[in-house]
Design an enzyme around this catalytic site. Structure first.
Site, PDB file in Angstrom:
ATOM      1  N   HIS A  59       0.856  -1.193   0.000  1.00 24.97           N
ATOM      2  CA  HIS A  59       0.000   0.000   0.000  1.00 24.97           C
ATOM      3  C   HIS A  59       0.884   1.232   0.000  1.00 24.97           C
ATOM      4  O   HIS A  59       1.927   1.260   0.614  1.00 24.97           O
ATOM      5  CB  HIS A  59      -0.899   0.027   1.248  1.00 24.97           C
ATOM      6  N   ASP A 101      -7.884  -5.318  -0.437  1.00 23.46           N
ATOM      7  CA  ASP A 101      -8.324  -6.167  -1.552  1.00 23.46           C
ATOM      8  C   ASP A 101      -7.972  -7.632  -1.372  1.00 23.46           C
ATOM      9  O   ASP A 101      -8.443  -8.475  -2.138  1.00 23.46           O
ATOM     10  CB  ASP A 101      -7.694  -5.654  -2.852  1.00 23.46           C
TER      11      ASP A 101
END
Ligand code: SDX
Length: 393
Positions: free
Chosen positions: A271, A328
């Site tokens: 991320h 996700d």
């Protein structure tokens, strides 16, 4: 001053903006919407209530929430001609392309809510988008299945209505599974906003030119479709499926990732901001188990996902690069257990993210101080040179 200029740039100023909507502490794994921690909202609130909180800044009273819900329910249907536009798409059109095209088309069907200055029109476009995006998403799915569309049933709430339009049939009653509805509602909360991610920054940037809300959201949907952004939830399922079909053990795949074979990445990991853990991933992982257990789904891909996470959390390649599961990594497995096809996963992300996009666009329109500045660049091209005639080239 000759040839290319190379710059030793110690710090590249990135476009940024101020906002009162979402707070993230990437190192501490903190995410708050209008000051409320994501785990409290996921556990105690509902998607429609969190949407109100993001857009208007406060948790609603019962009356405010009822009024918001009833305003939305009056706009869940689409203009009949818009359905003809949806019918014209090829059956194998990706639903994210259908979604962005249909949202853009809303700007042609609802020209009475395009003003970026009239608060009533801003409110009307807000309500129309919150109401119609789930309907458009369901229609995109039905189109891909060659199945008849279902009109909304406004006796149901937003999430239940979406499930019925997606999985129901005109010929028979559809009972919404409360487990699926609750899980999907929670997943929409997890996705509702996330500060200046790629798609939200796109919505702000397009809106900063005073483009109307439908145009700005359509642009955000396109940005979200990228596999490094919202498209990652589908890419995770494809990755897990490939590992399963290959018969490779998980360690073999992880070595491919570490050796960067064919640019393969561990999708659903890493991320730009969270360098510790993504709090949403932890919540989604817990729910993945609950939903699958309640639905009696025993998916070998979940075992592979858990094994990948176990290895990554101990392997220096991932730890040194601060690569942890993001939102996700587990959500696609839950969507699959609910019965959604892979190409609908990012559409679900878009439905969840919509209130965040709207809130951020409205904040920028209402307070120009929160605009993203015009991004600048570090020029590293040719220094000045002069035109040469063809015979001299
Ligand atoms: C979302 O911004 C947001 O908030 C987004 C989002 C939201 O809610 O809106 O949170 C939603 O988009 C989540 C991210 C979903 N994307 C993926 O899961 C795709 C896989 N992840 C990546 O491509 C990547 O991790 C990013 C793009 C998400 C973040 O990249 P970073 O942190 O900028 O890292 P980088 O690209 O600079 O790479 C640093 C190193 C590199 O290795 P080296 O060159 O140093 O050897 O880490 C490696 C990269 O190769 N790396 C990965 C990896 N991600 C980074 N290696 C393997 N697998 C990965 N997933």
């Amino acid at each position: 001053e000759t040839g290319n200029v190379t710059l030793d740039v110690g710090f590249v100023n990135t476009a940024s903006c101020q906002s009162e909507i979402t707070y993230i502490d990437g190192d501490a794994g903190i995410l708050r919407y209008r000051g409320y921690p994501i785990d409290e909202l996921a556990e105690k609130s509902t998607f429609i209530e969190v949407s109100y909180l993001l857009i208007y800044g406060e948790l609603p009273t019962a009356e405010q929430l009822d009024a918001f819900r009833s305003r939305i329910s009056r706009h869940t249907m689409l203009h009949e001609d818009l359905k003809d536009l949806l019918a014209a798409f090829p059956r194998d059109a990706h639903p994210m392309s259908v979604l962005s095209a249909a949202v853009s088309a809303l700007g042609t069907f609802y020209q009475d809510s395009l003003s970026i200055k009239d608060p009533d029109q801003i409110e009307l476009s807000t309500i129309r988008l919150m109401a119609k995006l789930p309907t458009i998403a369901a229609y995109a799915h039905k189109k891909s299945q060659g199945q008849p569309l279902l009109y909304p049933d406004n006796s149901l709430n937003l999430v239940e209505n979406f499930l019925r339009m997606t999985f129901g049939f005109p010929a028979e009653p559809y009972d919404v599974d409360p487990t699926i509805a609750k899980a999907l509602d929670m997943l929409f909360i997890l996705h509702a906003d996330h500060e200046q991610n790629c798609s939200t920054s796109t919505v702000r940037l397009v809106g900063s030119a005073q483009a109307h809300l439908f145009a700005s959201i359509s642009a955000g949907i396109h940005a979200l479709s990228g596999p490094l952004h919202g498209g990652a939830n589908s890419a995770v399922l494809e990755m897990l499926g490939e590992i399963h079909e290959s018969g490779d053990d998980v360690e073999t795949f992880m070595n491919k990732v570490k050796n960067k074979e064919d640019g393969v990445k561990l999708m659903g990991f890493g991320h730009r901001v969270y360098k510790n853990y993504d709090p949403r991933a932890a919540i989604a992982k817990k729910f993945a188990h609950e939903v699958m257990e309640k639905m009696g789904v025993d998916d070998p891909l979940l075992d592979i996902a858990i094994r990948l996470e176990e290895i990554a959390l101990k392997d220096d390649y991932f730890v040194s690069r601060k690569l942890y599961p993001n939102v996700d990594f587990y959500t696609g497995l839950i969507y699959k257990a609910m019965g959604f096809p892979t190409e609908m996963f990012t559409v679900l992300f878009a439905i969840g993210r919509l209130p965040g996009w709207i809130a951020q666009w409205r904040e920028m329109i209402e307070d120009p101080a929160t605009k993203i500045g015009r991004p600048r660049q570090i020029y590293v091209g040719e220094t000045e040179r002069h035109f040469t005639e063809m015979d001299a080239r």
